[in-house]
Enzyme design. Structure first.
Site, PDB file in Angstrom:
ATOM      1  N   SER A  98       0.826  -1.206   0.000  1.00 25.16           N
ATOM      2  CA  SER A  98       0.000   0.000   0.000  1.00 25.16           C
ATOM      3  C   SER A  98       0.860   1.255   0.000  1.00 25.16           C
ATOM      4  O   SER A  98       1.605   1.506  -0.936  1.00 25.16           O
ATOM      5  CB  SER A  98      -0.963  -0.036   1.192  1.00 25.16           C
ATOM      6  OG  SER A  98      -1.854   1.037   1.147  1.00 25.16           O
ATOM      7  N   ASP A 242      -3.256   6.406  -3.248  1.00 24.77           N
ATOM      8  CA  ASP A 242      -2.143   5.804  -2.530  1.00 24.77           C
ATOM      9  C   ASP A 242      -1.483   4.751  -3.415  1.00 24.77           C
ATOM     10  O   ASP A 242      -1.869   4.564  -4.577  1.00 24.77           O
ATOM     11  CB  ASP A 242      -2.585   5.253  -1.168  1.00 24.77           C
ATOM     12  CG  ASP A 242      -3.514   4.052  -1.270  1.00 24.77           C
ATOM     13  OD1 ASP A 242      -4.074   3.811  -2.356  1.00 24.77           O
ATOM     14  OD2 ASP A 242      -3.696   3.350  -0.253  1.00 24.77           O
ATOM     15  N   ASP A 244      -1.335   1.471  -3.798  1.00 25.47           N
ATOM     16  CA  ASP A 244      -2.084   0.402  -4.465  1.00 25.47           C
ATOM     17  C   ASP A 244      -3.437   0.896  -4.977  1.00 25.47           C
ATOM     18  O   ASP A 244      -4.260   0.102  -5.435  1.00 25.47           O
ATOM     19  CB  ASP A 244      -2.252  -0.818  -3.561  1.00 25.47           C
ATOM     20  CG  ASP A 244      -2.986  -0.528  -2.258  1.00 25.47           C
ATOM     21  OD1 ASP A 244      -3.007   0.645  -1.827  1.00 25.47           O
ATOM     22  OD2 ASP A 244      -3.539  -1.465  -1.657  1.00 25.47           O
ATOM     23  N   ASP A 246      -6.201   1.918  -3.762  1.00 25.75           N
ATOM     24  CA  ASP A 246      -7.524   1.578  -3.229  1.00 25.75           C
ATOM     25  C   ASP A 246      -8.100   2.744  -2.419  1.00 25.75           C
ATOM     26  O   ASP A 246      -9.272   2.738  -2.064  1.00 25.75           O
ATOM     27  CB  ASP A 246      -7.501   0.292  -2.406  1.00 25.75           C
ATOM     28  CG  ASP A 246      -6.605   0.356  -1.187  1.00 25.75           C
ATOM     29  OD1 ASP A 246      -5.815   1.316  -1.050  1.00 25.75           O
ATOM     30  OD2 ASP A 246      -6.681  -0.562  -0.345  1.00 25.75           O
TER      31      ASP A 246
END
Length: 452
Positions: A98, A242, A244, A246
């Site tokens: 992440s 961010d 990743d 999501d």
């Protein structure tokens, strides 16, 4: 005895590569994932970190050795992996850390339909198997190992999102997107293609060393470039994803951050227009404005603990249409109860492009109170400090206390919550009040007790 306590967290696996975990360990995680989920087929994706292809490939080999057919979707955002899990009906694994720094990597796992795998829903069992096999050796491959194949789902993911929020009829908008060299650089061009959006792309090159700034838009220093670009170019808004992709963070036409609570309220109002009387989940440190807006729009607000496993569990239990968190995670029933920053961003674009005013004016109706933001304090004794706060407030007139998650203290014109970090010796304080002076006073009083 192998100890994975440093890398197996409440909701995922996360640690430094290769010192804390590596490809041989990833292979054991793949085998254990299949064993625990009893899956005969799974789907795997990964982000742009240098270690991700090797780790995900090792996981695939471990899964296939236990008899599961593996579909690799390659480079993807975490919500694209959730889409694949939901649309294909397969358990899934996403390789990402992440917003963590470059040397980290991790695994977010889910069951078929993007149902979360956390400590109480399989992750503890997976850890136990990996620890055992690390010491005793992995079990012999099954007689009929699974296959490993590749599939591109990016176009299907984009089509699904565009089927949920129609942007074709909005007025033209100029939008700056800062992908932070993360997976937004992969997904945004396909999702936005052909829409009435003038896209100003910042840091779209996939680079897991994060050469420009950390891919964590909740830290104010990481959105400075986005804010400046919005102001310089006269854009209608800015979006920051961010690592990743999501989570999505929004800034208005002035470059000012829009609180995730205001975005939660805005999206909730739009979802309730589609699903009258629906339930909306919000965690206990989102703004008072969220349950107010939900009620004003005929919905049923439900308050939960902080954390995606609690939100997703409550959404499944209540049949909620939408859920939002202060951390810019947004969950949708139409997206298998999973979180997707992209879909939340599309709701903002649809709302903005469906009327003539600027974003600051649009969100003002959802941003009603003064808030401190999350303030972290390092403490030696988390439970002792929490007890001190409870003792200081429990006898006060006109004040109520609850311990759903940490300690929440509520009065007529203010509230605050203090929670212990699960991973660090920290207490996290969030304060909200009807005006800034009250918020500052309550914040200072609480911090004086927390910091002793």
């Amino acid at each position: 005895m192998t100890d994975l306590s440093q890398i197996v967290k409440a909701y995922d696996v996360r640690g430094v590569v290769p010192t804390q975990w590596d490809e041989p360990l990833a292979e054991l995680f793949g085998a254990a994932f299949v064993e625990v989920t009893a899956a005969d087929a799974i789907v795997i994706g990964h982000d742009m970190r240098p270690s991700s292809p090797g780790l995900s490939g090792a996981f695939a080999r471990g899964a296939a050795a236990r008899g599961a057919d593996v579909t690799e979707i390659g480079l993807c955002s975490t919500d694209e992996l959730y889409f694949a899990s939901g649309s294909l009906g397969l358990p899934g694994a996403m390789f990402t850390a992440s917003h963590n720094p470059a040397q980290y990597n991790g695994i977010k796992m889910c069951r078929a339909g993007a149902a979360p795998v956390g400590q109480d829903t399989g992750l503890a069992d997976i850890r136990a198997l990996v620890e055992r096999w690390s010491d005793e050796g992995a079990p012999a491959p099954v007689a009929a190992p699974g296959t490993i194949s590749q599939r591109d789902v990016l176009g299907d993911y984009a089509a699904h999102l565009r089927g949920l929020v129609d942007l074709s009829g909005i007025r033209p908008l100029k939008v700056v997107v800062d992908a932070g060299n993360g997976m937004g650089g992969h997904t945004v061009p396909t999702v936005f293609e052909g829409l009435p959006l003038e896209l100003d792309a910042m840091y779209f090159e996939l680079d897991g060393s994060f050469p420009n700034h950390e891919a964590n838009p909740l830290d104010p220093k990481n959105i400075v470039d986005l804010q400046a670009r919005v102001r310089e170019t006269g854009a209608d808004l800015g979006l920051a994803f961010d690592g990743d992709a999501d989570r999505c963070f929004v800034v208005d036409e002035n470059g000012d951050p829009v609180s995730p609570s205001a975005i939660t309220a805005l999206v909730a109002a739009r979802e309730l227009a589609k699903h009258p009387g629906g339930t909306v989940i919000h965690n206990l440190i989102t703004s008072w404005s969220v349950p107010e807006v939900v009620k004003e729009n005929g919905g049923n607000p439900v308050r939960t603990r902080v954390g995606h496993s609690f939100i997703k569990e409550e959404m499944a239990t209540t049949g909620a249409i939408f859920g939002g968190e202060h951390s810019a995670h947004y969950y949708f029933r139409d997206f298998w109860n999973a979180d997707t920053g992209m879909l939340a961003a599309m709701h903002v674009l649809a709302a903005l492009g469906g009327q003539q005013g600027p974003l600051s004016q649009l969100v003002a109706q959802y941003d009603r109170y003064a808030a401190s933001g999350e303030i972290n304090s390092t403490v030696d004794d988390q439970s002792g400090r929490l007890a001190a706060i409870k003792a200081a407030y429990e006898s006060r007139d006109g004040v109520t206390l609850d311990e759903l998650d940490g300690l929440t203290v509520t009065a007529d014109d203010w509230w605050f919550n203090v929670r212990a970090s699960n991973t660090e010796p920290l207490l996290r304080l969030n304060v909200e009040a009807r005006d800034t002076a009250t918020a500052d006073r309550v914040r200072d009083e609480a911090l004086a007790i927390i910091r002793g």
